[in-house]
Design a protein around this motif. Sequence first.
Motif, PDB file in Angstrom:
ATOM      1  N   LEU A   1       0.823  -1.211   0.000  1.00 41.62           N
ATOM      2  CA  LEU A   1       0.000   0.000   0.000  1.00 41.62           C
ATOM      3  C   LEU A   1       0.856   1.260   0.000  1.00 41.62           C
ATOM      4  CD1 LEU A   1      -2.855  -1.036   2.473  1.00 41.62           C
ATOM      5  CD2 LEU A   1      -2.823  -1.155  -0.021  1.00 41.62           C
ATOM      6  N   ARG A   2       1.918   1.265   0.789  1.00 42.45           N
ATOM      7  CA  ARG A   2       2.797   2.438   0.821  1.00 42.45           C
ATOM      8  C   ARG A   2       3.459   2.648  -0.541  1.00 42.45           C
ATOM      9  NH1 ARG A   2       7.260   2.349   5.340  1.00 42.45           N
ATOM     10  NH2 ARG A   2       5.345   2.301   6.581  1.00 42.45           N
ATOM     11  N   THR A   3       3.907   1.570  -1.159  1.00 48.14           N
ATOM     12  CA  THR A   3       4.540   1.672  -2.475  1.00 48.14           C
ATOM     13  C   THR A   3       3.573   2.265  -3.493  1.00 48.14           C
ATOM     14  OG1 THR A   3       5.964  -0.239  -2.011  1.00 48.14           O
ATOM     15  CG2 THR A   3       5.663   0.376  -4.321  1.00 48.14           C
ATOM     16  N   LYS A   4       2.353   1.756  -3.527  1.00 48.75           N
ATOM     17  CA  LYS A   4       1.364   2.265  -4.479  1.00 48.75           C
ATOM     18  C   LYS A   4       1.045   3.730  -4.203  1.00 48.75           C
ATOM     19  CE  LYS A   4      -0.949  -2.095  -5.644  1.00 48.75           C
ATOM     20  NZ  LYS A   4      -2.240  -2.820  -5.681  1.00 48.75           N
ATOM     21  N   PHE A   5       0.938   4.092  -2.928  1.00 53.88           N
ATOM     22  CA  PHE A   5       0.626   5.483  -2.588  1.00 53.88           C
ATOM     23  C   PHE A   5       1.674   6.424  -3.178  1.00 53.88           C
ATOM     24  CE2 PHE A   5       1.433   9.124   0.185  1.00 53.88           C
ATOM     25  CZ  PHE A   5       0.192   9.747   0.176  1.00 53.88           C
ATOM     26  N   TRP A   6       2.961   6.111  -2.964  1.00 49.24           N
ATOM     27  CA  TRP A   6       4.010   7.007  -3.449  1.00 49.24           C
ATOM     28  C   TRP A   6       4.115   7.007  -4.965  1.00 49.24           C
ATOM     29  CZ3 TRP A   6       5.448  10.827  -0.719  1.00 49.24           C
ATOM     30  CH2 TRP A   6       5.458  10.738   0.671  1.00 49.24           C
ATOM     31  N   LEU A   7       3.715   5.923  -5.602  1.00 44.13           N
ATOM     32  CA  LEU A   7       3.686   5.921  -7.062  1.00 44.13           C
ATOM     33  C   LEU A   7       2.649   6.906  -7.591  1.00 44.13           C
ATOM     34  CD1 LEU A   7       4.042   2.145  -8.043  1.00 44.13           C
ATOM     35  CD2 LEU A   7       5.756   3.947  -8.227  1.00 44.13           C
ATOM     36  N   PHE A   8       1.497   6.975  -6.933  1.00 43.69           N
ATOM     37  CA  PHE A   8       0.480   7.941  -7.361  1.00 43.69           C
ATOM     38  C   PHE A   8       0.933   9.369  -7.075  1.00 43.69           C
ATOM     39  CE2 PHE A   8      -2.277   4.206  -7.433  1.00 43.69           C
ATOM     40  CZ  PHE A   8      -2.992   4.434  -8.600  1.00 43.69           C
ATOM     41  N   VAL A   9       1.645   9.574  -5.993  1.00 43.83           N
ATOM     42  CA  VAL A   9       2.208  10.901  -5.717  1.00 43.83           C
ATOM     43  C   VAL A   9       3.188  11.296  -6.819  1.00 43.83           C
ATOM     44  CG1 VAL A   9       3.666  12.233  -4.141  1.00 43.83           C
ATOM     45  CG2 VAL A   9       1.880  10.754  -3.221  1.00 43.83           C
ATOM     46  N   ALA A  10       4.071  10.361  -7.200  1.00 45.78           N
ATOM     47  CA  ALA A  10       5.037  10.640  -8.262  1.00 45.78           C
ATOM     48  C   ALA A  10       4.349  10.920  -9.585  1.00 45.78           C
ATOM     49  CB  ALA A  10       6.002   9.461  -8.405  1.00 45.78           C
ATOM     50  N   THR A  11       3.285  10.177  -9.882  1.00 43.27           N
ATOM     51  CA  THR A  11       2.553  10.391 -11.134  1.00 43.27           C
ATOM     52  C   THR A  11       1.924  11.778 -11.148  1.00 43.27           C
ATOM     53  OG1 THR A  11       2.073   8.030 -11.255  1.00 43.27           O
ATOM     54  CG2 THR A  11       0.756   9.471 -12.645  1.00 43.27           C
ATOM     55  N   GLY A  12       1.347  12.199 -10.033  1.00 43.66           N
ATOM     56  CA  GLY A  12       0.773  13.539  -9.959  1.00 43.66           C
ATOM     57  C   GLY A  12       1.812  14.627 -10.141  1.00 43.66           C
ATOM     58  N   ALA A  13       2.988  14.459  -9.504  1.00 35.84           N
ATOM     59  CA  ALA A  13       4.046  15.461  -9.619  1.00 35.84           C
ATOM     60  C   ALA A  13       4.566  15.551 -11.050  1.00 35.84           C
ATOM     61  CB  ALA A  13       5.189  15.129  -8.660  1.00 35.84           C
ATOM     62  N   MET A  14       4.727  14.392 -11.706  1.00 34.07           N
ATOM     63  CA  MET A  14       5.217  14.404 -13.081  1.00 34.07           C
ATOM     64  C   MET A  14       4.175  14.983 -14.038  1.00 34.07           C
ATOM     65  SD  MET A  14       8.352  13.286 -13.283  1.00 34.07           S
ATOM     66  CE  MET A  14       8.634  12.536 -14.877  1.00 34.07           C
ATOM     67  N   ALA A  15       2.903  14.733 -13.762  1.00 34.20           N
ATOM     68  CA  ALA A  15       1.852  15.343 -14.579  1.00 34.20           C
ATOM     69  C   ALA A  15       1.873  16.862 -14.432  1.00 34.20           C
ATOM     70  CB  ALA A  15       0.485  14.781 -14.189  1.00 34.20           C
ATOM     71  N   SER A  16       2.146  17.347 -13.230  1.00 34.66           N
ATOM     72  CA  SER A  16       2.243  18.795 -13.027  1.00 34.66           C
ATOM     73  C   SER A  16       3.465  19.377 -13.724  1.00 34.66           C
ATOM     74  CB  SER A  16       2.295  19.106 -11.528  1.00 34.66           C
ATOM     75  OG  SER A  16       1.010  18.996 -10.959  1.00 34.66           O
ATOM     76  N   LEU A  17       4.574  18.635 -13.726  1.00 37.29           N
ATOM     77  CA  LEU A  17       5.745  19.094 -14.484  1.00 37.29           C
ATOM     78  C   LEU A  17       5.397  19.197 -15.969  1.00 37.29           C
ATOM     79  CD1 LEU A  17       8.731  19.833 -14.646  1.00 37.29           C
ATOM     80  CD2 LEU A  17       9.270  17.389 -14.784  1.00 37.29           C
ATOM     81  N   ALA A  18       4.646  18.218 -16.465  1.00 38.60           N
ATOM     82  CA  ALA A  18       4.177  18.287 -17.850  1.00 38.60           C
ATOM     83  C   ALA A  18       3.280  19.507 -18.049  1.00 38.60           C
ATOM     84  CB  ALA A  18       3.426  17.011 -18.218  1.00 38.60           C
ATOM     85  N   GLY A  19       2.467  19.850 -17.028  1.00 34.73           N
ATOM     86  CA  GLY A  19       1.609  21.026 -17.112  1.00 34.73           C
ATOM     87  C   GLY A  19       2.409  22.319 -17.179  1.00 34.73           C
TER      88      GLY A  19
END
Length: 350
Positions: A225-243
Motif C-alpha cells: 500500500l505504501r509503495t502504491k501510494f508514493w507511485l500515485f504521488v510521483a505520477t501527480g508530480a510528473m503530470a504537473s511538471l508536464a503542465g
Amino acid sequence: MATDTMAAPTGTATAGPPVWRRLFGSWDAILIVALIVVVLVATAMIEGVGSPRFYRFLVLEAIPIALIALPMTLVIITGEIDLSVASTVGLTCSVLGQLWYLGVTSLPLLIVLSLLLGAVLGAVNGVFITVFGLPSLAVTIGTLALYRGLAYVVLGDRAIADYPPTWTQNAIAPIPGTVIPWFVLVLAALAVVFGVLLYATPIGRSLYAIGNNAEASTFSGISVLRTKFWLFVATGAMASLAGVFWTFRFASARADNATGLELAVVAAVLLGGVSIFGGRGGLVGVLAAVALLGVLRNALQLANVPANTLTIVTGTLLILSVVGPNVVRMARERLRRRRPVTTNLERTSS
C-alpha cells in the motif's frame, strides 16, 4: 570422449535460441524496428517528414506524454492505473496561470508550487486507493472529472498568456547546434532515474512482485500500500511538471489544456509492452512506443489525415498494445516448448 563429457555438466541444455531470435522475439525490439520502418516509409512518402522542423515538433509533442508515461509505467506494472493525469495537467496550468494573474511573479516559486500541487493531487488518488481500498480505475475516472472541473472553477474560460518571453522561448529553445529542444535533457535525466529505480533497486523488483501477486508480496515483507501510494504521488508530480512545460510551450494557461492526453499516455505504456494486468513491462518499450505514436500522428497530420482518423488510429494501436505483446509472448513460449533439449549423454553417444 572424456574431454567432450567434461565440457558441461550432465543434463545441461545446449545453447539457447539464435541471437536474431532472442532479439526480434522481444517486444521492445519489435517496436524499435517498427519505429525505424515507419520513419523510413513516412520520409519517402510524405513531404516534410524527416525535416528538422518535423523532428523538432515531434519531440515537443512527445515530451509531456513521455514525462507522464515514466511513472505511469510503474503504476501499471503494479496492476493499477491513473486516468486523471490529463486533468492534473489542466488544473496545474489553471492554478499557475491564476497565481500569475494575481501577481505572484516569481516563476521559480510558481513551478515549485505547481509540483507540490501535483503531488497533492496524486496523494488524493493514493489515499482513496490504498486507505479506502477503492479500485484505481473508478477513483481516477472520478478525479479526472473532478480535477478538470476545478480547473474551470479556477480559471473559467480565460487564457492567461502574458508570461515573460524569456521563459516561453527558453522552454522550447533547442540545444545549441541541434533542432532538439533542451528540455529533452530533463526528460532523459528523469528517464535514467526511473530506469535505475525500476531495474537496479529492490523497489523495482518489488513492483513486479506486487503486479504478479500483491497478497504474496505483502507476506514477503513488501509494503504494497505504501509503495502504491508514493507511485500515485510521483505520477501527480510528473503530470504537473508536464503542465508547467505545456504552459510555457504554448505561452498560455487554459483550463482545457491537455484534454484527452491520458489516452495517448495509456496507449504508449500499453503499446510499450506493459501488461494491463500488471507484473510485466519496462521503460525501453514505453519510450519507443511514445516515439512511434508521435511519428505516426505527426506524419498523418502532414498527410492531411482528418483528426477523427487519427483518433481511430490511436484506438487501434491501443487494442494492438493489449493483444500484441501477449501474442509475441505465447509464440516465444511455444517455440521454447518445441525446441529439443540435448544432454551431454546424447552428445557423447553420438
